[in-house]
Design a protein around this motif. Structure first.
Motif, PDB file in Angstrom:
ATOM      1  N   LEU A 141      12.178  18.518  19.937  1.00 29.49           N
ATOM      2  CA  LEU A 141      12.031  17.161  19.415  1.00 29.49           C
ATOM      3  C   LEU A 141      12.094  16.117  20.519  1.00 29.49           C
ATOM      4  CD1 LEU A 141      14.077  17.613  16.155  1.00 29.49           C
ATOM      5  CD2 LEU A 141      11.738  16.759  16.266  1.00 29.49           C
ATOM      6  N   LYS A 142      11.312  15.057  20.317  1.00 32.07           N
ATOM      7  CA  LYS A 142      11.231  13.965  21.275  1.00 32.07           C
ATOM      8  C   LYS A 142      11.644  12.659  20.595  1.00 32.07           C
ATOM      9  CE  LYS A 142       7.133  16.121  23.331  1.00 32.07           C
ATOM     10  NZ  LYS A 142       5.698  15.937  23.682  1.00 32.07           N
ATOM     11  N   PRO A 143      12.090  11.679  21.358  1.00 27.79           N
ATOM     12  CA  PRO A 143      12.442  10.385  20.741  1.00 27.79           C
ATOM     13  C   PRO A 143      11.307   9.795  19.913  1.00 27.79           C
ATOM     14  CG  PRO A 143      13.295  10.480  22.972  1.00 27.79           C
ATOM     15  CD  PRO A 143      12.448  11.718  22.785  1.00 27.79           C
ATOM     16  N   GLU A 144      10.078  10.041  20.322  1.00 22.50           N
ATOM     17  CA  GLU A 144       8.950   9.500  19.566  1.00 22.50           C
ATOM     18  C   GLU A 144       8.728  10.207  18.231  1.00 22.50           C
ATOM     19  OE1 GLU A 144       8.973  10.503  22.761  1.00 22.50           O
ATOM     20  OE2 GLU A 144       7.079  11.498  23.307  1.00 22.50           O
ATOM     21  N   ASP A 145       9.468  11.267  17.954  1.00 28.87           N
ATOM     22  CA  ASP A 145       9.416  11.920  16.641  1.00 28.87           C
ATOM     23  C   ASP A 145      10.309  11.200  15.630  1.00 28.87           C
ATOM     24  OD1 ASP A 145       9.399  15.065  18.350  1.00 28.87           O
ATOM     25  OD2 ASP A 145       7.678  14.061  17.411  1.00 28.87           O
TER      26      ASP A 145
END
Length: 122
Positions: A85-89
């Motif tokens: 997971l990425k912050p943009e998710d």
């Protein structure tokens, strides 16, 4: 009465994983087209992953290789496994259902759950 209830959201650090669930009632999920959408504040709603009536799947480019959509027919439940997971998710994630049309097609996504929040910190 068609009902979709999402669960499994939460807060994780970047690189972590979450699995979202969408419990369906009032219809047989396997006969419908199902999808996960997400919407972040100030952004348009985005279809993240979908599964069709012939069980084909497709994914947004932004999540390919990281997210997997699946179903458990016995539980009438849709899942979204989210890895790396990425912050943009970070977004509210919604489950949606599209009623069948003909043998293999579906109409629009007319049924929606209430959403579950996913927050990814860096």
């Amino acid at each position: 009465q068609v009902r979709l209830v999402e669960s499994g959201g939460g807060s994780v650090q970047a690189g972590g994983s979450l699995t979202l669930s969408c419990a369906a009632s009032g219809f047989t999920q396997n006969n419908y087209c199902m999808a996960w959408f997400r919407q972040a504040p100030g952004k348009e709603r985005e279809r993240v992953a979908a599964i069709g009536r012939v069980r084909s799947t497709n994914y947004a480019d932004s999540v390919k290789g990281r997210f997997t959509i699946s179903q458990d027919n016995a539980k009438n439940t849709l899942y979204l496994q989210m890895n790396s997971l990425k912050p943009e998710d970070t977004a509210m994630y919604y489950c949606a259902a599209a009623p069948p049309v003909g043998v293999t097609l579906c109409s629009s996504y007319n049924y929606w759950g209430q959403g579950t929040q996913v927050t990814v910190s860096s």
